[in-house]
Structures are given as C-alpha cells and as structure tokens.
Design a protein around this motif. Sequence first.
Motif, mmCIF file in Angstrom:
data_model
loop_
_atom_site.group_PDB
_atom_site.id
_atom_site.type_symbol
_atom_site.label_atom_id
_atom_site.label_comp_id
_atom_site.label_asym_id
_atom_site.label_seq_id
_atom_site.Cartn_x
_atom_site.Cartn_y
_atom_site.Cartn_z
ATOM 1 N N GLU A 81 -71.410 -13.589 62.011
ATOM 2 C CA GLU A 81 -71.146 -13.818 60.582
ATOM 3 C C GLU A 81 -70.293 -15.062 60.341
ATOM 4 O O GLU A 81 -70.535 -15.813 59.391
ATOM 5 C CB GLU A 81 -70.521 -12.582 59.936
ATOM 6 C CG GLU A 81 -71.476 -11.406 59.827
ATOM 7 C CD GLU A 81 -72.773 -11.729 59.077
ATOM 8 O OE1 GLU A 81 -72.710 -12.383 58.016
ATOM 9 O OE2 GLU A 81 -73.846 -11.335 59.560
ATOM 10 N N SER A 82 -69.301 -15.274 61.198
ATOM 11 C CA SER A 82 -68.455 -16.453 60.999
ATOM 12 C C SER A 82 -69.226 -17.737 61.307
ATOM 13 O O SER A 82 -69.009 -18.766 60.652
ATOM 14 C CB SER A 82 -67.172 -16.366 61.829
ATOM 15 O OG SER A 82 -67.462 -16.336 63.210
ATOM 16 N N ASN A 139 -72.306 -14.417 69.600
ATOM 17 C CA ASN A 139 -72.626 -13.019 69.899
ATOM 18 C C ASN A 139 -72.485 -12.227 68.605
ATOM 19 O O ASN A 139 -72.210 -12.793 67.543
ATOM 20 C CB ASN A 139 -71.766 -12.464 71.043
ATOM 21 C CG ASN A 139 -70.291 -12.402 70.720
ATOM 22 O OD1 ASN A 139 -69.879 -12.406 69.554
ATOM 23 N ND2 ASN A 139 -69.469 -12.340 71.750
ATOM 24 N N GLN A 140 -72.650 -10.934 68.677
ATOM 25 C CA GLN A 140 -72.587 -10.105 67.473
ATOM 26 C C GLN A 140 -71.229 -10.205 66.774
ATOM 27 O O GLN A 140 -71.151 -10.113 65.556
ATOM 28 C CB GLN A 140 -72.912 -8.637 67.801
ATOM 29 C CG GLN A 140 -74.356 -8.389 68.153
ATOM 30 C CD GLN A 140 -75.303 -8.695 67.004
ATOM 31 O OE1 GLN A 140 -74.957 -8.605 65.830
ATOM 32 N NE2 GLN A 140 -76.532 -9.075 67.343
ATOM 33 N N ASP A 141 -70.172 -10.394 67.544
ATOM 34 C CA ASP A 141 -68.832 -10.480 66.954
ATOM 35 C C ASP A 141 -68.600 -11.776 66.187
ATOM 36 O O ASP A 141 -67.792 -11.815 65.255
ATOM 37 C CB ASP A 141 -67.756 -10.346 68.036
ATOM 38 C CG ASP A 141 -67.748 -8.968 68.680
ATOM 39 O OD1 ASP A 141 -68.199 -7.995 68.025
ATOM 40 O OD2 ASP A 141 -67.311 -8.866 69.838
ATOM 41 N N THR A 142 -69.273 -12.857 66.575
ATOM 42 C CA THR A 142 -69.056 -14.163 65.939
ATOM 43 C C THR A 142 -70.204 -14.580 65.024
ATOM 44 O O THR A 142 -70.133 -15.638 64.389
ATOM 45 C CB THR A 142 -68.848 -15.259 66.998
ATOM 46 O OG1 THR A 142 -70.045 -15.383 67.787
ATOM 47 C CG2 THR A 142 -67.659 -14.942 67.895
ATOM 48 N N GLU A 152 -77.530 -11.127 76.035
ATOM 49 C CA GLU A 152 -76.364 -11.977 76.262
ATOM 50 C C GLU A 152 -76.242 -12.282 77.747
ATOM 51 O O GLU A 152 -76.701 -11.516 78.598
ATOM 52 C CB GLU A 152 -75.105 -11.253 75.782
ATOM 53 C CG GLU A 152 -75.068 -11.034 74.290
ATOM 54 C CD GLU A 152 -73.836 -10.262 73.836
ATOM 55 O OE1 GLU A 152 -73.087 -9.745 74.696
ATOM 56 O OE2 GLU A 152 -73.643 -10.170 72.617
ATOM 57 N N GLY A 183 -71.069 -12.592 77.860
ATOM 58 C CA GLY A 183 -71.082 -11.870 76.586
ATOM 59 C C GLY A 183 -71.539 -12.660 75.378
ATOM 60 O O GLY A 183 -71.183 -12.313 74.262
ATOM 61 N N TYR A 184 -72.318 -13.722 75.576
ATOM 62 C CA TYR A 184 -72.837 -14.480 74.446
ATOM 63 C C TYR A 184 -74.179 -15.111 74.810
ATOM 64 O O TYR A 184 -74.601 -15.076 75.964
ATOM 65 C CB TYR A 184 -71.845 -15.575 74.004
ATOM 66 C CG TYR A 184 -71.708 -16.726 74.977
ATOM 67 C CD1 TYR A 184 -72.527 -17.850 74.857
ATOM 68 C CD2 TYR A 184 -70.772 -16.712 76.001
ATOM 69 C CE1 TYR A 184 -72.414 -18.909 75.747
ATOM 70 C CE2 TYR A 184 -70.650 -17.757 76.885
ATOM 71 C CZ TYR A 184 -71.470 -18.860 76.756
ATOM 72 O OH TYR A 184 -71.357 -19.909 77.632
#
Length: 121
Positions: free
Chosen positions: A43-44, A38-41, A72, A76-77
């Motif tokens: 970049e990692s 999702n947007q939170d993960t 999503e 949430g993903y």
Amino acid sequence: MSSLDEYFKCLSDRERAIFEGAISMGALFHQFTGTPVNQDTLESLKAAIESSIRLQPSIEDVKVEIHLDYDENEFGYVSLEGRMLDVKITSRFKNVKAIIRMKYIDELKYPLIYVESVKEE
C-alpha cells in the motif's frame, strides 16, 4: 504564449495531453520496476507511485494496482516487475483529457503502455 508553450508549439492540445500522460507512464515504469515489495509494503508503494507521478505536469489522476501473486524470495519480498502493474494515468491539457494505461497483456507476454481514451471536455 508562455515560455513553456514555445517548446510544444508543434503539438495539438490532444497530442500534448497524450504526451504528458505517456511520458509520465514511462517515467513510472522505469523508476519503480525493480523496487522491493511485499504485502506489508504494498500500500505504501502504491501511494508513493501515485503521489510522485501526480507531481508531473498536466497529470490529473493516477491509479496503481500491484498484483503480488508471485512467491517471495528467501528475504521476504519480490522485485516489482511490469507484469505486476496495472496503472491508469489521467492527463489533461486545456480541454483535452487522455487516459494512458499500462497493464500486462497475457497474449503478448508484455506490460503494454497504450492510450485507452482521449476526449475533449
């Protein structure tokens, strides 16, 4: 000739550069598709993909873009799909540099892996 070279003696330097980039791209595709993101993960995940593929033989650089323009699920993903990936792997063997690319081609409806360029340096 090193012991590893013995296994690739039927390939030219050009073919070896392409092989190393292409085999790494195939590994990337099959290892990471299906990964929850999702947007939170985002970049990692990009960093993890780039770092792990750089460990492969002859890989000089990896650039990953992930296009998360899909809704999503209720948790949430989304699951990473080939159509979300735009990847460029630069491989080098001796003085030959190959750029292997994967991106979704709308007209094919397919995440195509192809050789973008090969050059002697």
